[in-house]
Design a protein around this motif. Sequence first.
Motif, mmCIF file in Angstrom:
data_model
loop_
_atom_site.group_PDB
_atom_site.id
_atom_site.type_symbol
_atom_site.label_atom_id
_atom_site.label_comp_id
_atom_site.label_asym_id
_atom_site.label_seq_id
_atom_site.Cartn_x
_atom_site.Cartn_y
_atom_site.Cartn_z
ATOM 1 N N ASP A 349 0.865 -1.184 0.000
ATOM 2 C CA ASP A 349 0.000 0.000 0.000
ATOM 3 C C ASP A 349 0.896 1.227 0.000
ATOM 4 O O ASP A 349 1.203 1.779 1.041
ATOM 5 C CB ASP A 349 -0.910 -0.027 1.233
ATOM 6 C CG ASP A 349 -1.949 1.091 1.171
ATOM 7 O OD1 ASP A 349 -2.099 1.710 0.099
ATOM 8 O OD2 ASP A 349 -2.608 1.335 2.202
ATOM 9 N N GLY A 350 1.354 1.595 -1.157
ATOM 10 C CA GLY A 350 2.289 2.711 -1.278
ATOM 11 C C GLY A 350 3.715 2.179 -1.325
ATOM 12 O O GLY A 350 4.067 1.232 -0.611
ATOM 13 N N VAL A 351 4.498 2.731 -2.227
ATOM 14 C CA VAL A 351 5.871 2.253 -2.448
ATOM 15 C C VAL A 351 6.815 3.446 -2.439
ATOM 16 O O VAL A 351 6.470 4.529 -2.926
ATOM 17 C CB VAL A 351 5.964 1.491 -3.800
ATOM 18 C CG1 VAL A 351 7.395 1.071 -4.101
ATOM 19 C CG2 VAL A 351 5.062 0.259 -3.776
ATOM 20 N N GLU A 352 7.990 3.233 -1.902
ATOM 21 C CA GLU A 352 9.005 4.301 -1.869
ATOM 22 C C GLU A 352 9.629 4.463 -3.252
ATOM 23 O O GLU A 352 10.783 4.093 -3.481
ATOM 24 C CB GLU A 352 10.073 3.964 -0.830
ATOM 25 C CG GLU A 352 9.528 4.026 0.584
ATOM 26 C CD GLU A 352 10.553 3.593 1.610
ATOM 27 O OE1 GLU A 352 10.415 3.991 2.778
ATOM 28 O OE2 GLU A 352 11.487 2.860 1.264
ATOM 29 N N VAL A 353 8.837 4.963 -4.168
ATOM 30 C CA VAL A 353 9.303 5.149 -5.543
ATOM 31 C C VAL A 353 8.644 6.400 -6.117
ATOM 32 O O VAL A 353 7.515 6.729 -5.782
ATOM 33 C CB VAL A 353 8.985 3.901 -6.414
ATOM 34 C CG1 VAL A 353 7.497 3.705 -6.611
ATOM 35 C CG2 VAL A 353 9.697 3.974 -7.768
ATOM 36 N N ARG A 354 9.374 7.103 -6.942
ATOM 37 C CA ARG A 354 8.836 8.279 -7.652
ATOM 38 C C ARG A 354 9.068 8.096 -9.135
ATOM 39 O O ARG A 354 10.187 7.736 -9.520
ATOM 40 C CB ARG A 354 9.537 9.554 -7.180
ATOM 41 C CG ARG A 354 9.532 9.749 -5.697
ATOM 42 C CD ARG A 354 8.157 10.060 -5.229
ATOM 43 N NE ARG A 354 8.042 9.830 -3.789
ATOM 44 C CZ ARG A 354 7.333 10.606 -2.962
ATOM 45 N NH1 ARG A 354 6.665 11.634 -3.424
ATOM 46 N NH2 ARG A 354 7.269 10.318 -1.681
ATOM 47 N N PRO A 355 8.115 8.334 -9.991
ATOM 48 C CA PRO A 355 6.741 8.630 -9.620
ATOM 49 C C PRO A 355 5.996 7.363 -9.237
ATOM 50 O O PRO A 355 6.547 6.267 -9.347
ATOM 51 C CB PRO A 355 6.181 9.221 -10.919
ATOM 52 C CG PRO A 355 6.917 8.489 -11.995
ATOM 53 C CD PRO A 355 8.301 8.270 -11.450
ATOM 54 N N THR A 419 13.390 5.500 -4.319
ATOM 55 C CA THR A 419 13.931 5.149 -5.633
ATOM 56 C C THR A 419 13.243 6.038 -6.676
ATOM 57 O O THR A 419 12.077 6.375 -6.525
ATOM 58 C CB THR A 419 13.606 3.671 -5.908
ATOM 59 O OG1 THR A 419 14.225 2.887 -4.887
ATOM 60 C CG2 THR A 419 14.104 3.221 -7.267
ATOM 61 N N ARG A 420 13.967 6.403 -7.704
ATOM 62 C CA ARG A 420 13.326 7.077 -8.845
ATOM 63 C C ARG A 420 13.418 6.174 -10.066
ATOM 64 O O ARG A 420 14.435 5.512 -10.283
ATOM 65 C CB ARG A 420 14.038 8.392 -9.194
ATOM 66 C CG ARG A 420 13.688 9.564 -8.350
ATOM 67 C CD ARG A 420 14.319 10.834 -8.918
ATOM 68 N NE ARG A 420 13.656 11.284 -10.136
ATOM 69 C CZ ARG A 420 14.230 12.064 -11.056
ATOM 70 N NH1 ARG A 420 15.482 12.454 -10.926
ATOM 71 N NH2 ARG A 420 13.548 12.437 -12.114
ATOM 72 N N LEU A 421 12.381 6.157 -10.860
ATOM 73 C CA LEU A 421 12.411 5.453 -12.144
ATOM 74 C C LEU A 421 12.399 6.520 -13.228
ATOM 75 O O LEU A 421 11.467 7.325 -13.294
ATOM 76 C CB LEU A 421 11.202 4.523 -12.288
ATOM 77 C CG LEU A 421 11.077 3.418 -11.239
ATOM 78 C CD1 LEU A 421 9.875 2.531 -11.537
ATOM 79 C CD2 LEU A 421 12.344 2.577 -11.163
ATOM 80 N N VAL A 422 13.438 6.519 -14.033
ATOM 81 C CA VAL A 422 13.636 7.607 -14.995
ATOM 82 C C VAL A 422 13.740 7.015 -16.406
ATOM 83 O O VAL A 422 14.601 6.161 -16.654
ATOM 84 C CB VAL A 422 14.926 8.380 -14.642
ATOM 85 C CG1 VAL A 422 15.236 9.429 -15.690
ATOM 86 C CG2 VAL A 422 14.779 9.036 -13.268
ATOM 87 N N SER A 437 9.765 13.811 -18.518
ATOM 88 C CA SER A 437 9.546 12.597 -17.744
ATOM 89 C C SER A 437 8.842 12.898 -16.426
ATOM 90 O O SER A 437 9.050 12.215 -15.425
ATOM 91 C CB SER A 437 10.883 11.899 -17.483
ATOM 92 O OG SER A 437 11.438 11.498 -18.714
ATOM 93 N N GLY A 438 8.034 13.940 -16.416
ATOM 94 C CA GLY A 438 7.222 14.228 -15.231
ATOM 95 C C GLY A 438 6.145 13.172 -15.059
ATOM 96 O O GLY A 438 5.811 12.455 -16.007
ATOM 97 N N PRO A 439 5.588 13.074 -13.852
ATOM 98 C CA PRO A 439 4.609 12.019 -13.564
ATOM 99 C C PRO A 439 3.405 12.017 -14.503
ATOM 100 O O PRO A 439 2.819 10.973 -14.758
ATOM 101 C CB PRO A 439 4.143 12.321 -12.133
ATOM 102 C CG PRO A 439 5.172 13.213 -11.561
ATOM 103 C CD PRO A 439 5.832 13.945 -12.682
ATOM 104 N N ALA A 440 3.049 13.195 -15.009
ATOM 105 C CA ALA A 440 1.863 13.262 -15.878
ATOM 106 C C ALA A 440 2.230 13.160 -17.354
ATOM 107 O O ALA A 440 1.368 13.320 -18.208
ATOM 108 C CB ALA A 440 1.104 14.561 -15.601
ATOM 109 N N MET A 441 3.506 12.914 -17.652
ATOM 110 C CA MET A 441 3.965 12.963 -19.046
ATOM 111 C C MET A 441 4.305 11.580 -19.594
ATOM 112 O O MET A 441 4.868 10.749 -18.887
ATOM 113 C CB MET A 441 5.235 13.813 -19.138
ATOM 114 C CG MET A 441 5.054 15.235 -18.710
ATOM 115 S SD MET A 441 6.649 16.072 -18.894
ATOM 116 C CE MET A 441 6.198 17.718 -18.367
ATOM 117 N N LEU A 451 13.570 2.052 -18.168
ATOM 118 C CA LEU A 451 13.531 2.978 -17.051
ATOM 119 C C LEU A 451 14.762 2.682 -16.202
ATOM 120 O O LEU A 451 15.005 1.528 -15.833
ATOM 121 C CB LEU A 451 12.268 2.803 -16.206
ATOM 122 C CG LEU A 451 10.923 3.076 -16.878
ATOM 123 C CD1 LEU A 451 9.806 3.123 -15.845
ATOM 124 C CD2 LEU A 451 10.918 4.365 -17.674
ATOM 125 N N ALA A 452 15.539 3.729 -15.922
ATOM 126 C CA ALA A 452 16.700 3.552 -15.058
ATOM 127 C C ALA A 452 16.251 3.655 -13.609
ATOM 128 O O ALA A 452 15.385 4.468 -13.272
ATOM 129 C CB ALA A 452 17.744 4.623 -15.363
#
Length: 516
Positions: A349-355, A419-422, A437-441, A451-452
């Motif tokens: 329930d929720g993950v330490e990742v962006r986005p 963590t970020r996924l880019v 690479s914004g969350p809405a893009m 994704l790195a």
Amino acid sequence: MDTDVHGWGRGVPDDVAAPGSRRRTRADRDPAAQKKAVQKNGVQDPHPGAPVPGAHRDGPSPENPTPADTAPSEVPLTSWPDARRIAARAPARAVAKAAPVLRALDDALGHVLAEPLTALTDLPPFDTSAMDGWALAGPGPWRLTAGRTGRGILAGTGAVEPLSDGHAVQIATGARIPPGATAVLRTEYGADTGDGWLYAAKAPQPVGFGQDIRPRGQECRSGDQLLPAGTRVTPAVLGLAAAAGYDELATVRRPRVEVLVLGDELLHRGLPREGGIRDALGPMLGPWLRALGAEVSGTRRIADEADALYAAIDGSSADLVVTTGGTAAGPVDHVHPTLHRLGAELLVDGVEVRPGHPMLLARLAPERHLVGLPGNPLAAVSGLLTLAEPLLRTLTGRPAPERRPAPLAEAVSGHPHNTRLVPVTFRYDEARPLRFSGPAMLRGVAVADALAVIPPGGAGRGAEVEVLELPWSNGTGGTGDTSGTGGIGGIGDTGGPGGSGQHDDDDGIPTQEGHA
Ligand SMILES: Nc1nc2c(c(=O)[nH]1)N[C@H]1C(S)=C(S)[C@@H](COP(=O)(O)OP(=O)(O)OC[C@H]3O[C@@H](n4cnc5c(N)ncnc54)[C@H](O)[C@@H]3O)O[C@H]1N2
Ligand code: MOO
């Protein structure tokens, strides 16, 4: 951009203030947070013996308090690696039970082998000529025989007559080698003088024993394992299976997935209008899930209405339900309350990742799961690769891909704890972060190879980072020059909003070197 839409960075110090606990307060976004915490923490361990990080399943202890001992609205997020592990292990029992599906070769492409592919015959099945020419017995010159047909030995003929020493018979590529033959002389190496004698006059070197004969079993013996279970059936696998004697293949039953797209603001045709935007996830997720091995039974649009969502999930018989949107705290975000109402077990329930940090994974029934993807489109991709991909990998019996690190072509800033996924493209063996690479893009990921995985704190230029390849990627470094496809050196930075600034996009994360 100044606005912090992510709950971290400049505006939100709570993560930063409590880096050890890495908890966020959920009550501000979800009045049912306490209820959920009780449900999440009170469920039975779905994986006896397997640690389920962040889920507090082991009963009360000073380190692992019951919800009553702690602030009721605080629910820990799951770390990104743990989320992937939990998703991969979630359906293990279902796979063990599923019976393989026998598919005719022409219906097996893209499926996964449920059993090892074992040779049903020797390959080649008999000694065979590798060239058009003459089968020879012993040293030359050779007395020519016409063979039974008068045309020599052709491929596909049945029994062949033995060849006696000092004799030669014309033979075609793929034809059976007659008993007694010691070599094949290629057409272009031989001289048929017309008087019934054959000379190896044009051969570059003396004809060696066994030359241009493919011996029986050279490639495999009957019973040899050619491919392990879990192999994806490619065109080449179909060819090999046919050569090895198969008419049908035992394949893993494809998991059935249903996609539920939530959001009354979504339009399905034409231009955005009157506050509405086009549904970008409906057209994207079905094909993407298919590329991950799923059979997508349908993509349905569900009104932002709790009962409609309840009925859709409750009435689905899919192995995996994927929802989009409605994971956060808006007035019409119904996913959490609906899962609660269904008595579902929240595994993540929720993950330490962006986005994508509001993503979730729930067990609806022993062998049925739900992945809740956030509505922001790139956040949904993040959830797809973090939770749906490992779960489908297990359901389709595929092994975990080898971890393939790639060096970053430039520094990428990180989140302090997540963590970020880019999105990146491969260029000259390096992973180049993409703009937009914004969350809405989706503009960045649409031209990405992978994704790195950027660890908390960021990664410098040249740092080797894990990459999650997209199903249609050509592989690390294999694409060569990708300029013009939106890489940093391509169209992505030649103009347009956000195209030349120091910030990548509306995620506010600087991507230029020196800002990491
Ligand atoms: N108070 C809080 N608000 C938000 C939080 C939070 O923690 N607290 N998290 C933010 C983050 S991060 C994300 S990601 C989103 C997740 O939102 P939901 O999963 O509830 O999704 P929606 O609110 O329905 O939509 C968000 C956004 O995405 C657009 N959207 C939704 N579906 C589609 C689609 N199929 N195609 C294109 N675009 C879609 C939607 O219009 C919204 O703009 O919540 C933040 N808020
Ligand atoms: O970070 Mo959300 O998960 O905006 O995309």
